[in-house]
Enzyme design. Structure first.
Site, short mmCIF file in Angstrom:
data_model
loop_
_atom_site.label_atom_id
_atom_site.label_comp_id
_atom_site.label_asym_id
_atom_site.label_seq_id
_atom_site.Cartn_x
_atom_site.Cartn_y
_atom_site.Cartn_z
N GLN A 142 29.55 43.21 47.04
CA GLN A 142 27.98 44.36 46.72
C GLN A 142 27.23 43.47 48.25
OE1 GLN A 142 26.20 45.01 43.75
NE2 GLN A 142 23.93 45.58 44.37
N CYS A 182 34.55 43.93 37.13
CA CYS A 182 35.07 42.79 36.99
C CYS A 182 34.30 41.80 36.31
CB CYS A 182 35.61 41.92 38.21
SG CYS A 182 33.50 42.21 39.27
N HIS A 222 38.46 40.59 42.62
CA HIS A 222 39.72 40.87 42.05
C HIS A 222 39.29 42.02 42.04
CE1 HIS A 222 36.60 38.05 39.54
NE2 HIS A 222 37.95 37.45 38.91
#
Length: 191
Positions: free
Chosen positions: A123, A153, A85
């Site tokens: 991540q 997000c 995003h």
């Protein structure tokens, strides 16, 4: 400090001008006139990790040492941009390694986190890239990386969960032993 303006900066700014128009804003409005250039420079700063070599950073301060106990650098603050995003995620990284023959400057561990986090990221990938870089470059007995992060997000859109925290971990070598991992977790959470 003024960042240099290059062709990429100018092209990015042009695209951000178009984005402002497409979302219904008046890009000529006083508050927005300089926004495209500011956002272009910010994006280049946020993604500067593409131009940096994390392995070289570690090699620049690599020392032969007969120390074979856990070295932990914890609470390394970082921010990154979610590649799905392009919204920020941020938190803390905890990194440990057990040297075999070489150690590195402690600040270099934090620099490795910065380099990989200054890219469009996931991540999970960030966690693994940090681990793999340290393992490949220092060849320690083992490496463990734990990242705790908040994702905008998830907070600003979608499920809008304001207090959620995502934790990822990856490890190699001696950290595959539950006892060694327990020692690491005890040290990062109790001190």
């Amino acid at each position: 400090m003024n960042e240099p303006i290059n062709d990429a900066t100018i092209k990015l700014a042009e695209h951000y001008t178009e984005i402002l128009k497409l979302i219904g804003e008046d890009h000529t409005r006083e508050g927005l006139v300089k926004t495209p250039m500011r956002v272009a420079k910010a994006m280049q700063f946020i993604t500067q990790g593409y131009e940096q070599d994390a392995e070289e950073v570690l090699r620049s301060a690599m020392f032969h040492e007969k120390y074979q106990q856990m070295v932990i650098v914890k609470d390394i603050e970082f921010f990154s941009m979610c590649e799905h995003h392009m919204l920020p995620f941020f938190g803390k990284a905890h990194v440990a390694y057990i040297p075999k023959h070489h150690i590195t400057g402690l600040s270099k561990i934090a620099r490795v986190v910065d380099i990989y986090s200054h890219r469009l990221q996931l991540q999970e990938r960030l966690t693994t890239q940090i681990k793999e870089c340290i393992q490949k470059t220092l060849d320690p007995l083992g490496v463990i990386v734990v990242i705790e992060a908040q994702h905008m997000c998830m907070q600003m859109r979608g499920v809008q969960k304001q207090h959620s925290l995502t934790v990822t971990s990856d490890f190699t070598g001696i950290f595959e032993s539950a006892k060694t991992r327990e020692e690491f977790f005890s040290l990062i959470h109790n001190h």
